[in-house]
Write a protein that holds these residues in place. Structure first.
Motif, PDB file in Angstrom:
ATOM      1  N   ASP A  68       0.811  -1.222   0.000  1.00 54.84           N
ATOM      2  CA  ASP A  68       0.000   0.000   0.000  1.00 54.84           C
ATOM      3  C   ASP A  68       0.843   1.272   0.000  1.00 54.84           C
ATOM      4  OD1 ASP A  68      -2.594   0.996  -0.301  1.00 54.84           O
ATOM      5  OD2 ASP A  68      -2.722   1.476   1.837  1.00 54.84           O
ATOM      6  N   SER A  69       2.048   1.199  -0.553  1.00 61.45           N
ATOM      7  CA  SER A  69       2.929   2.358  -0.679  1.00 61.45           C
ATOM      8  C   SER A  69       2.290   3.387  -1.605  1.00 61.45           C
ATOM      9  CB  SER A  69       4.274   1.910  -1.254  1.00 61.45           C
ATOM     10  OG  SER A  69       5.068   3.014  -1.587  1.00 61.45           O
ATOM     11  N   ARG A  70       2.589   4.636  -1.396  1.00 56.71           N
ATOM     12  CA  ARG A  70       2.101   5.730  -2.246  1.00 56.71           C
ATOM     13  C   ARG A  70       3.126   6.085  -3.320  1.00 56.71           C
ATOM     14  NH1 ARG A  70      -1.935   4.041  -1.875  1.00 56.71           N
ATOM     15  NH2 ARG A  70      -1.904   5.055  -3.866  1.00 56.71           N
ATOM     16  N   LEU A  71       4.170   5.256  -3.472  1.00 55.98           N
ATOM     17  CA  LEU A  71       5.213   5.530  -4.456  1.00 55.98           C
ATOM     18  C   LEU A  71       4.973   4.793  -5.761  1.00 55.98           C
ATOM     19  CD1 LEU A  71       8.413   5.412  -2.219  1.00 55.98           C
ATOM     20  CD2 LEU A  71       7.099   7.412  -2.952  1.00 55.98           C
ATOM     21  N   LEU A  72       5.194   5.521  -6.848  1.00 58.64           N
ATOM     22  CA  LEU A  72       5.210   4.947  -8.192  1.00 58.64           C
ATOM     23  C   LEU A  72       6.557   5.311  -8.789  1.00 58.64           C
ATOM     24  CD1 LEU A  72       1.658   6.090  -9.287  1.00 58.64           C
ATOM     25  CD2 LEU A  72       2.351   3.751  -8.806  1.00 58.64           C
ATOM     26  N   MET A  73       7.132   4.427  -9.611  1.00 56.08           N
ATOM     27  CA  MET A  73       8.431   4.711 -10.199  1.00 56.08           C
ATOM     28  C   MET A  73       8.415   4.376 -11.687  1.00 56.08           C
ATOM     29  SD  MET A  73      12.309   3.504  -9.250  1.00 56.08           S
ATOM     30  CE  MET A  73      11.991   1.789  -9.580  1.00 56.08           C
ATOM     31  N   ASN A  74       8.764   5.370 -12.483  1.00 52.64           N
ATOM     32  CA  ASN A  74       8.918   5.219 -13.913  1.00 52.64           C
ATOM     33  C   ASN A  74      10.400   4.970 -14.194  1.00 52.64           C
ATOM     34  OD1 ASN A  74       8.797   5.575 -16.764  1.00 52.64           O
ATOM     35  ND2 ASN A  74       9.281   7.730 -16.490  1.00 52.64           N
ATOM     36  N   VAL A  75      10.688   3.942 -14.983  1.00 56.57           N
ATOM     37  CA  VAL A  75      12.060   3.661 -15.410  1.00 56.57           C
ATOM     38  C   VAL A  75      12.050   3.701 -16.933  1.00 56.57           C
ATOM     39  CG1 VAL A  75      13.960   2.005 -15.385  1.00 56.57           C
ATOM     40  CG2 VAL A  75      12.470   2.222 -13.379  1.00 56.57           C
ATOM     41  N   ALA A  76      12.742   4.697 -17.496  1.00 55.69           N
ATOM     42  CA  ALA A  76      12.748   4.883 -18.948  1.00 55.69           C
ATOM     43  C   ALA A  76      14.180   4.888 -19.462  1.00 55.69           C
ATOM     44  CB  ALA A  76      12.068   6.200 -19.312  1.00 55.69           C
ATOM     45  N   VAL A  77      14.400   4.202 -20.560  1.00 56.32           N
ATOM     46  CA  VAL A  77      15.718   4.146 -21.185  1.00 56.32           C
ATOM     47  C   VAL A  77      15.684   5.020 -22.444  1.00 56.32           C
ATOM     48  CG1 VAL A  77      17.460   2.647 -22.246  1.00 56.32           C
ATOM     49  CG2 VAL A  77      16.117   1.826 -20.281  1.00 56.32           C
ATOM     50  N   TRP A  78      16.725   5.832 -22.581  1.00 52.78           N
ATOM     51  CA  TRP A  78      16.865   6.732 -23.721  1.00 52.78           C
ATOM     52  C   TRP A  78      18.242   6.540 -24.346  1.00 52.78           C
ATOM     53  CZ3 TRP A  78      13.281  10.310 -25.572  1.00 52.78           C
ATOM     54  CH2 TRP A  78      12.104  10.374 -24.840  1.00 52.78           C
ATOM     55  N   GLU A  79      18.371   6.837 -25.630  1.00 55.38           N
ATOM     56  CA  GLU A  79      19.651   6.714 -26.313  1.00 55.38           C
ATOM     57  C   GLU A  79      20.685   7.699 -25.770  1.00 55.38           C
ATOM     58  OE1 GLU A  79      18.895   7.130 -30.503  1.00 55.38           O
ATOM     59  OE2 GLU A  79      17.895   5.180 -30.612  1.00 55.38           O
ATOM     60  N   SER A  80      20.209   8.869 -25.300  1.00 49.08           N
ATOM     61  CA  SER A  80      21.151   9.888 -24.838  1.00 49.08           C
ATOM     62  C   SER A  80      20.433  10.917 -23.969  1.00 49.08           C
ATOM     63  CB  SER A  80      21.783  10.617 -26.034  1.00 49.08           C
ATOM     64  OG  SER A  80      20.788  11.367 -26.730  1.00 49.08           O
ATOM     65  N   THR A  81      21.237  11.671 -23.218  1.00 54.69           N
ATOM     66  CA  THR A  81      20.662  12.789 -22.454  1.00 54.69           C
ATOM     67  C   THR A  81      20.122  13.847 -23.409  1.00 54.69           C
ATOM     68  OG1 THR A  81      22.880  13.718 -22.249  1.00 54.69           O
ATOM     69  CG2 THR A  81      22.024  12.518 -20.343  1.00 54.69           C
ATOM     70  N   GLU A  82      20.766  14.022 -24.553  1.00 52.97           N
ATOM     71  CA  GLU A  82      20.294  15.010 -25.530  1.00 52.97           C
ATOM     72  C   GLU A  82      18.872  14.688 -25.992  1.00 52.97           C
ATOM     73  OE1 GLU A  82      21.575  17.044 -29.781  1.00 52.97           O
ATOM     74  OE2 GLU A  82      22.488  15.138 -29.209  1.00 52.97           O
ATOM     75  N   ALA A  83      18.607  13.411 -26.296  1.00 50.83           N
ATOM     76  CA  ALA A  83      17.268  13.015 -26.735  1.00 50.83           C
ATOM     77  C   ALA A  83      16.241  13.249 -25.634  1.00 50.83           C
ATOM     78  CB  ALA A  83      17.274  11.548 -27.168  1.00 50.83           C
ATOM     79  N   LEU A  84      16.588  12.902 -24.400  1.00 51.05           N
ATOM     80  CA  LEU A  84      15.671  13.112 -23.276  1.00 51.05           C
ATOM     81  C   LEU A  84      15.415  14.607 -23.067  1.00 51.05           C
ATOM     82  CD1 LEU A  84      14.005  12.109 -20.865  1.00 51.05           C
ATOM     83  CD2 LEU A  84      16.133  12.099 -19.534  1.00 51.05           C
ATOM     84  N   ALA A  85      16.461  15.418 -23.113  1.00 51.47           N
ATOM     85  CA  ALA A  85      16.308  16.861 -22.920  1.00 51.47           C
ATOM     86  C   ALA A  85      15.399  17.469 -23.986  1.00 51.47           C
ATOM     87  CB  ALA A  85      17.672  17.540 -22.923  1.00 51.47           C
ATOM     88  N   LYS A  86      15.532  17.032 -25.223  1.00 52.03           N
ATOM     89  CA  LYS A  86      14.672  17.544 -26.294  1.00 52.03           C
ATOM     90  C   LYS A  86      13.218  17.152 -26.044  1.00 52.03           C
ATOM     91  CE  LYS A  86      18.033  17.952 -30.009  1.00 52.03           C
ATOM     92  NZ  LYS A  86      18.490  17.442 -31.303  1.00 52.03           N
ATOM     93  N   ALA A  87      13.000  15.922 -25.617  1.00 57.41           N
ATOM     94  CA  ALA A  87      11.629  15.476 -25.329  1.00 57.41           C
ATOM     95  C   ALA A  87      11.036  16.277 -24.170  1.00 57.41           C
ATOM     96  CB  ALA A  87      11.614  13.980 -25.024  1.00 57.41           C
ATOM     97  N   PHE A  88      11.820  16.480 -23.108  1.00 54.98           N
ATOM     98  CA  PHE A  88      11.352  17.273 -21.965  1.00 54.98           C
ATOM     99  C   PHE A  88      11.035  18.712 -22.374  1.00 54.98           C
ATOM    100  CE2 PHE A  88      13.471  14.830 -18.210  1.00 54.98           C
ATOM    101  CZ  PHE A  88      12.379  13.990 -18.137  1.00 54.98           C
ATOM    102  N   GLY A  89      11.820  19.255 -23.290  1.00 51.12           N
ATOM    103  CA  GLY A  89      11.642  20.640 -23.703  1.00 51.12           C
ATOM    104  C   GLY A  89      10.515  20.868 -24.690  1.00 51.12           C
ATOM    105  N   ASN A  90       9.958  19.796 -25.225  1.00 55.09           N
ATOM    106  CA  ASN A  90       8.871  19.921 -26.191  1.00 55.09           C
ATOM    107  C   ASN A  90       7.668  20.604 -25.538  1.00 55.09           C
ATOM    108  OD1 ASN A  90       6.328  18.983 -27.572  1.00 55.09           O
ATOM    109  ND2 ASN A  90       7.861  18.138 -28.973  1.00 55.09           N
ATOM    110  N   PRO A  91       7.088  21.621 -26.189  1.00 56.94           N
ATOM    111  CA  PRO A  91       5.945  22.326 -25.597  1.00 56.94           C
ATOM    112  C   PRO A  91       4.763  21.410 -25.246  1.00 56.94           C
ATOM    113  CG  PRO A  91       6.800  23.549 -27.462  1.00 56.94           C
ATOM    114  CD  PRO A  91       7.516  22.226 -27.436  1.00 56.94           C
ATOM    115  N   GLU A  92       4.537  20.371 -26.026  1.00 54.39           N
ATOM    116  CA  GLU A  92       3.436  19.447 -25.719  1.00 54.39           C
ATOM    117  C   GLU A  92       3.705  18.707 -24.412  1.00 54.39           C
ATOM    118  OE1 GLU A  92      -0.159  17.327 -26.027  1.00 54.39           O
ATOM    119  OE2 GLU A  92       0.545  19.193 -26.920  1.00 54.39           O
ATOM    120  N   PHE A  93       4.951  18.261 -24.210  1.00 58.64           N
ATOM    121  CA  PHE A  93       5.295  17.611 -22.950  1.00 58.64           C
ATOM    122  C   PHE A  93       5.160  18.597 -21.792  1.00 58.64           C
ATOM    123  CE2 PHE A  93       8.167  16.622 -19.512  1.00 58.64           C
ATOM    124  CZ  PHE A  93       7.773  15.338 -19.196  1.00 58.64           C
TER     125      PHE A  93
END
Length: 116
Positions: A68-93
């Protein structure tokens, strides 16, 4: 918008996103009040579908704490920090991220795989 906290006070998420490396794993632990779990997961699933379509995305899994923990954890693999940063910076995200209630706390951290 969810409150962002650092697991490692000496290393900000911004600093991690600026380090050019990959592949990377983003582990993002969320504290979600019990009454918000279903709404959180619905919004997270929308975000996940968006992220899966972004260049450099590899995989994603969501995990729930036991007992009954209130914690959820997302584990996502990306090719690079650059790809993740671009996705995070997308206005839709950014628009979707702003929809998370203020009482959600997010603890994102980026990891590199090492030999054990």
């Amino acid at each position: 918008m969810a409150e962002l906290q650092s697991l490692d006070p000496s290393t900000s998420m911004f600093a991690q996103l600026n380090e050019e490396t990959g592949p990377i794993t983003l582990a993002n632990t969320f504290f979600v009040p019990k009454e918000r779990t279903e709404a959180f997961l619905a919004l997270f699933r929308r975000q996940a579908e968006f992220m899966k379509a972004q260049p450099g995305f590899v995989s994603l899994q969501m995990h729930k704490g036991t007992a009954d923990s209130r914690l959820l954890m997302n584990v996502a693999v990306w090719e690079s920090t650059e790809a993740l940063a671009k996705a995070f910076g997308n206005p839709e995200f950014q628009r979707m991220a702003a929809e998370f209630p203020d009482d959600i706390v997010s603890y994102p951290h980026i990891f590199e795989r090492i030999d054990a």
